[in-house]
Motif scaffolding. Sequence first.
Motif, PDB file in Angstrom:
ATOM      1  N   LEU A   1       0.807  -1.227   0.000  1.00 48.96           N
ATOM      2  CA  LEU A   1       0.000   0.000   0.000  1.00 48.96           C
ATOM      3  C   LEU A   1       0.838   1.273   0.000  1.00 48.96           C
ATOM      4  N   ARG A   2       2.144   1.070  -0.080  1.00 49.20           N
ATOM      5  CA  ARG A   2       3.046   2.208  -0.094  1.00 49.20           C
ATOM      6  C   ARG A   2       3.122   2.746  -1.518  1.00 49.20           C
ATOM      7  N   GLY A   3       3.112   4.065  -1.654  1.00 54.19           N
ATOM      8  CA  GLY A   3       3.332   4.670  -2.979  1.00 54.19           C
ATOM      9  C   GLY A   3       2.195   4.477  -3.958  1.00 54.19           C
ATOM     10  N   LYS A   4       2.539   4.651  -5.231  1.00 53.50           N
ATOM     11  CA  LYS A   4       1.544   4.506  -6.303  1.00 53.50           C
ATOM     12  C   LYS A   4       1.476   3.043  -6.710  1.00 53.50           C
ATOM     13  N   ARG A   5       0.574   2.722  -7.597  1.00 59.25           N
ATOM     14  CA  ARG A   5       0.396   1.350  -8.103  1.00 59.25           C
ATOM     15  C   ARG A   5       0.345   0.355  -6.944  1.00 59.25           C
ATOM     16  N   LYS A   6      -0.637   0.540  -6.136  1.00 60.59           N
ATOM     17  CA  LYS A   6      -0.782  -0.312  -4.954  1.00 60.59           C
ATOM     18  C   LYS A   6      -1.296  -1.696  -5.345  1.00 60.59           C
ATOM     19  N   SER A   7      -0.808  -2.692  -4.622  1.00 58.76           N
ATOM     20  CA  SER A   7      -1.304  -4.049  -4.872  1.00 58.76           C
ATOM     21  C   SER A   7      -1.116  -4.895  -3.625  1.00 58.76           C
ATOM     22  N   LEU A   8      -1.877  -5.956  -3.526  1.00 56.57           N
ATOM     23  CA  LEU A   8      -1.727  -6.902  -2.417  1.00 56.57           C
ATOM     24  C   LEU A   8      -1.693  -8.320  -2.985  1.00 56.57           C
ATOM     25  N   PRO A   9      -0.906  -9.214  -2.373  1.00 54.39           N
ATOM     26  CA  PRO A   9      -0.860 -10.587  -2.885  1.00 54.39           C
ATOM     27  C   PRO A   9      -2.249 -11.241  -2.833  1.00 54.39           C
ATOM     28  N   PHE A  10      -2.626 -11.898  -3.917  1.00 55.15           N
ATOM     29  CA  PHE A  10      -3.993 -12.442  -4.017  1.00 55.15           C
ATOM     30  C   PHE A  10      -4.313 -13.446  -2.928  1.00 55.15           C
ATOM     31  N   ARG A  11      -3.285 -14.129  -2.391  1.00 52.64           N
ATOM     32  CA  ARG A  11      -3.608 -15.195  -1.434  1.00 52.64           C
ATOM     33  C   ARG A  11      -4.304 -14.681  -0.184  1.00 52.64           C
ATOM     34  N   TYR A  12      -4.146 -13.383   0.111  1.00 50.24           N
ATOM     35  CA  TYR A  12      -4.809 -12.848   1.300  1.00 50.24           C
ATOM     36  C   TYR A  12      -6.323 -12.714   1.134  1.00 50.24           C
ATOM     37  N   LEU A  13      -6.809 -12.873  -0.086  1.00 50.30           N
ATOM     38  CA  LEU A  13      -8.258 -12.871  -0.292  1.00 50.30           C
ATOM     39  C   LEU A  13      -8.911 -14.102   0.329  1.00 50.30           C
TER      40      LEU A  13
END
Length: 374
Positions: free
Chosen positions: A64-76
């Motif tokens: 969630l730091r900076g631009k182009r934020k993403s999270l690993p899908f496995r946390y869904l």
Amino acid sequence: MLDLGARRIEGRINRVATETVQTNARVVRNVKRREGHGLVVQNRKQEVTRELARHFAFDVSVGLRGKRKSLPFRYLYDSAGSKLFEQICLQPEYYPTRTEASILAKFSPMIAQLLNNRAISVIELGSGKSTKTKILLEQFKAMAKEVVYFPIDISDAILHETAVSLTTELGINVIAIPAEYSKGIKKANKIISKSRIFPRKLILFLGSSIGNFEPREAAAFLRMIRETMKEGDVLLIGFDLHKDRRMLDAAYNDKNGITARFNLNLLERINMELQGQFDIDKFAHIAFYNEKLRRIEMHLVSKEDQNIYIAYLDKFFHFERGETIHTENSYKYDMHQIKDIAKGSGLILKDRFMDEKKWFCLALFIQDDCYQKR
Ligand code: AVJ
């Protein structure tokens, strides 16, 4: 009720279980016996939970730091997420589950015949509720094959249910392993080779979960699986196929809003596990087909400019209006890509099974003996 063969297996499994406990005491505390002969290898709960929270926190702070934020899908896929995913599978727009089930129903006798051993170990990566797998397992049973089933999943609540229901409904031996894919498959292999029961393996990776990986990661993943395979072992993978984008977009934007809830649950998970302060109403689910990259992209989009505090990290994260968190990809394949991926992983595409409309493909691989020599 048990025949001699089955009793012998049971005895062996219990021995295996004890060995696992002794040799791997740090990871595995105990192996619970369930309903006679279903087993769930259990992790040391609290320690694991704390460690998982640390990893999750780290991934969130980086993602969630900076631009182009993403999270690993496995946390869904926490327990709420896994339950929502089960719901997604029942939505009329979400064709993959139904289609794959119909392919399995049609071709399971053929698949079973390709495995000419009477006794086999079935390892499944990301087994969830094992609903589709039951079709195959029932076929094996009808052909009087003996099976030990190793479901592997990160949601152990669902694993417990599955182990119990499969054991009672089908009377097969179940050794459930709560773990991520690669750790789980290694653990299953260890149990199989140590006990020397049913060395012939069928490895299942269904539901187009392979679509979560970047194509390059997918090839590396298959190479890892190939390392665990021996001559005669078979790998069956479900691929969702490239198709009209309207159908794809609809499948990830169901009218009942279940996919949206599934996606937004990730923010609730951050709130719960990391004491985050996300207001779920200030984010929206979006999913669309990226035709160039041939993948569905799922994002959470911020409806307004906002700063969100996450207490566990003691940090604020800034979101501009319209900025997104990329939460999942779902790559769609065609036959060429499936062949290519096999080649690049030391596997041979031995067979493929499709529905009439060619929406989905179950690809059957064996290991390529020549691969290492190259
Ligand atoms: C579990 C990865 C197969 O990509 O279709 C479904 C996940 N996400 N709807 C898929 C998913 C939103 C699903 N896989």
